[in-house]
Design an enzyme around this catalytic site. Structure first.
Site, PDB file in Angstrom:
ATOM      1  N   HIS A   1      12.278  -4.243   7.213  1.00 56.66           N
ATOM      2  CA  HIS A   1      11.236  -3.752   8.160  1.00 56.66           C
ATOM      3  C   HIS A   1       9.947  -4.136   7.685  1.00 56.66           C
ATOM      4  O   HIS A   1       9.636  -4.404   6.477  1.00 56.66           O
ATOM      5  CB  HIS A   1      11.354  -2.430   8.319  1.00 56.66           C
ATOM      6  CG  HIS A   1      11.057  -1.645   7.214  1.00 56.66           C
ATOM      7  ND1 HIS A   1      12.165  -1.268   6.378  1.00 56.66           N
ATOM      8  CD2 HIS A   1      10.062  -0.852   6.732  1.00 56.66           C
ATOM      9  CE1 HIS A   1      11.365  -0.556   5.335  1.00 56.66           C
ATOM     10  NE2 HIS A   1      10.327  -0.257   5.504  1.00 56.66           N
TER      11      HIS A   1
ATOM     12  N   CYS B   1       6.694   7.323   2.047  1.00 54.42           N
ATOM     13  CA  CYS B   1       6.942   5.945   1.425  1.00 54.42           C
ATOM     14  C   CYS B   1       5.621   5.038   1.718  1.00 54.42           C
ATOM     15  O   CYS B   1       4.990   5.502   2.699  1.00 54.42           O
ATOM     16  CB  CYS B   1       8.165   5.412   2.000  1.00 54.42           C
ATOM     17  SG  CYS B   1       8.232   5.045   3.744  1.00 54.42           S
TER      18      CYS B   1
END
Length: 657
Positions: free
Chosen positions: A68, A174
């Site tokens: 991604h 993250c």
């Protein structure tokens, strides 16, 4: 209809994904996004995907891969899905190739609604019923309907029975905040339900953050931090038994984390309390060496400082390009701005950039202190940095004041004070005493010696010529190439950026030459690897050749990390080649006397470089040397039989976390 509706269409589904090489599989899925008008530039998008892959593996285990990225080439939040019979290696922690591949594409300027769509999908990936249905689906229509929420599987219980047992809170985060943050949250929720525990998770991701309520934190028995970036407002959880791990540990070992939290509660007698403690004393991970912790503190400060350097430096460079170096002595634009005057615009850019530079040292100092002792140390760190600027101690003084402030506040946090005083410690006592002490140290004790050292450093840089300048350029070049974005790289860059802030307005300042040498040396490793994949293709895997295409853009933009995939796969040959090439570029820039006021930008700031033609020659020479050395070193190795198709090592790319 779930809020993932419209994320995918049947045309974006490939139930028979043929390539077993990661790069080719990603290209096949990205081509579907291009065909549907959701990606405008295939190679540009794949370069952004590769840059994200270089940060950390996107294999989640259990046969799932979630490559991604955010990219300016994406027109709307989208997902391309591939199902592979033999699997594609995404470096999952369990070593299992991914048979379900979700290529998530987010626009660079995605708003909260778009990011919430992706967050919702990431959570559903942790539901075995959801992924099982995708493995059994017989048509692209069924897959698209399932992902878009048009055929929701039966929901599994996710909360403990009323009145049940252990009460937990958690924070997940993250670096990109798109996938792992939310997958970790969902994994913890499912694991808590299996254990009969209650849990509330705060996701500090790109889709926005809803902080946990103070009363919820106060009632919790323990806290779980699953994060790869610093937890915001960590002090809220003071006094709680804490499990502190990376975000992927929660994705892959959520049940173990719940068990560890339960054991901590048993060992400590529980963590619930009536009110949140005012301050938390951060603790370093067990067994971490003091030098490693010190490096972490310094790198935290540098990471928060760099945006101020980039913004301020580029604005000042643009001001000089428009109005010349004399623009530095222009009067304030406040009350003297003329809309049609280029001189006024140049003065405005210079004065705004100078103001941004004014925050550089306080931010560096403040976030070094923050890394040591969390939010309680910010005031003393920032104030100490401001004093460093006032006394002329510069960035060296900022480092010293940040360390002093951080360790001073860390010691103060651990004071055993009466209960009546605890409430005012973080807002009155600690700021008052720490700012006063740090100010005294920087004004009276350490400031003057450090200022003298900074002045000496500036005079030395401005006086560099001949062999001394070339030697410094080669040394900085070696540091930039050795770890490609790691500690040595950041030390060299910080040295150059700090010198840049102390540079005078003369075009040939030694500090400006140092900045030029550092940027040239940082551009060379990815450019050299890209060139090598072109001139001797057979020495590189198909995946490395694909990475080479992205490395051209990354190198030209001064993103040294573009060489990491090559170095990770073959460090003994690639790293020496990078070092030799960067030493060549850095030394030549210093020999040619090229200068640079912009702290970043690569070839995109070429008009702002002194002696630009000679600068390009130096970069080209370093690139050629890098490519030549790596080709020679790779050509000397004994040929090995290629891995069999489908082998776990076929196409494997080791990347830096």
């Amino acid at each position: 209809m779930s809020d993932t509706s419209g994320l995918i269409t049947p045309a974006l589904v490939d139930l028979h994904l043929a390539p077993e090489d990661k790069s080719e599989a990603l290209r096949a899925l990205a081509q579907r996004l291009v065909a549907e008008g959701r990606v405008t530039d295939l190679d540009g998008f794949l370069a952004d995907v590769a840059a994200r892959e270089a940060q950390a593996p996107t294999g989640m285990g259990e046969g799932i891969g979630i490559p991604h990225c955010r990219s300016p080439h994406v027109t709307q939040p989208s997902l391309a899905f591939g199902r592979s019979a033999r699997g594609v290696d995404f470096d999952a922690p369990d070593g299992r190739p991914a048979d379900l591949i979700f290529l998530i594409a987010a626009p660079a300027g995605a708003d909260d609604t778009h990011l919430q769509i992706l967050a919702a999908l990431a959570r559903r990936l942790m539901d075995p019923a959801f992924t099982g249905a995708l493995r059994d689906a017989e048509s692209p229509n069924a897959v698209a309907a399932r992902i878009n929420g048009e055929e929701a599987p039966a929901a599994a219980p996710e909360t403990a029975a009323p009145g049940g047992g252990l009460r937990l809170v958690a924070v997940t985060s993250c670096p990109t905040g798109i996938a792992h943050t939310y997958m970790a949250a969902k994994a913890l929720e499912l694991a808590a339900a299996r254990a009969g525990a209650q849990i509330q998770v705060e996701t500090q991701g790109s889709a926005g953050t809803t902080p946990l309520a103070p009363e919820m934190i106060a009632a919790a028995d323990a806290v779980i931090f699953a994060h790869d970036v610093e937890v915001r407002d960590r002090a809220r959880f003071a006094g709680k038994p804490t499990v502190d791990v990376g975000v992927k540990a929660a994705v892959n070992r959520a049940d173990d984390l719940i068990s560890r939290a339960a054991r901590l509660v048993t060992e400590t007698g529980g963590g619930a309390r009536a009110a949140a403690a005012p301050v938390a004393a951060p603790s370093a991970p067990a067994g971490e060496h003091w030098a490693q912790r010190l490096r972490t503190y310094l790198m935290t400060g540098v990471s928060y400082m760099i945006p101020f350097v980039a913004a301020g430096g580029l604005l000042i460079a643009l001001a000089f390009a428009i109005g010349g170096y004399q623009i530095a002595s222009a009067p304030s634009v406040l009350g003297h701005f003329e809309w049609t005057s280029s001189h006024s615009w140049a003065a405005m850019l210079f004065q705004t950039g100078k103001a941004s530079f004014g925050f550089l040292v306080p931010i560096l100092s403040g976030y070094i202190a923050w890394a040591i002792a969390d939010r309680a140390a910010l005031a003393a760190g920032i104030a100490g940095g401001a004093v460093s600027v006032a006394v002329g101690a510069g960035f060296l003084g900022g480092i010293v004041s940040g360390l002093i402030a951080g360790f001073l506040v860390l010691w103060m946090i651990r004071w055993n004070v009466p209960q009546a005083i605890k409430g005012i410690m973080p807002v009155v006592v600690i700021p008052l005493l720490s700012v006063g002490v740090v100010g005294f140290v920087m004004f009276v004790v350490a400031g003057s010696p450090i200022a003298s050292a900074m002045h000496g450093l500036t005079d030395w840089l401005n006086g560099l010529s001949g062999s001394n300048a070339i030697l410094l350029g080669t040394l900085l070049g070696a540091m930039m190439a050795f770890d490609m974005g790691g500690p040595l790289n950041k030390v060299a860059y910080t040295f150059a950026a700090g010198a840049l802030t102390a540079a005078g307005t003369t075009p040939d300042s030694g500090s400006l030459k140092v900045m030029a040498a550092v940027m040239a040396a940082g551009m060379t490793p990815p450019l050299g690897m890209a060139l090598a994949t072109v001139v001797r293709r057979r020495l590189f895997t198909a995946e490395e050749r694909e990475n080479g295409k992205a490395a051209w853009v990354l190198g030209a933009s001064f993103i040294t990390e573009g060489a990491i995939p090559f170095a990770a796969a073959d460090p003994l040959r690639v790293i020496p080649a990078n070092i030799v090439g960067s030493m060549t570029a850095g030394g030549l820039v210093m020999a040619f006397g090229s200068t640079l006021r912009a702290p970043h930008g690569g070839i995109w700031v070429l008009p702002l470089i002194g002696s630009p033609l000679l600068y390009l020659i130096a970069v080209a020479a370093g690139t050629a040397v890098t490519a030549a050395v790596v080709v020679v070193l790779k050509g000397m190795r004994k040929p090995a039989a290629p891995p069999a198709p489908g082998s776990p090592v076929a196409g494997r790319e080791l990347v830096a976390a």
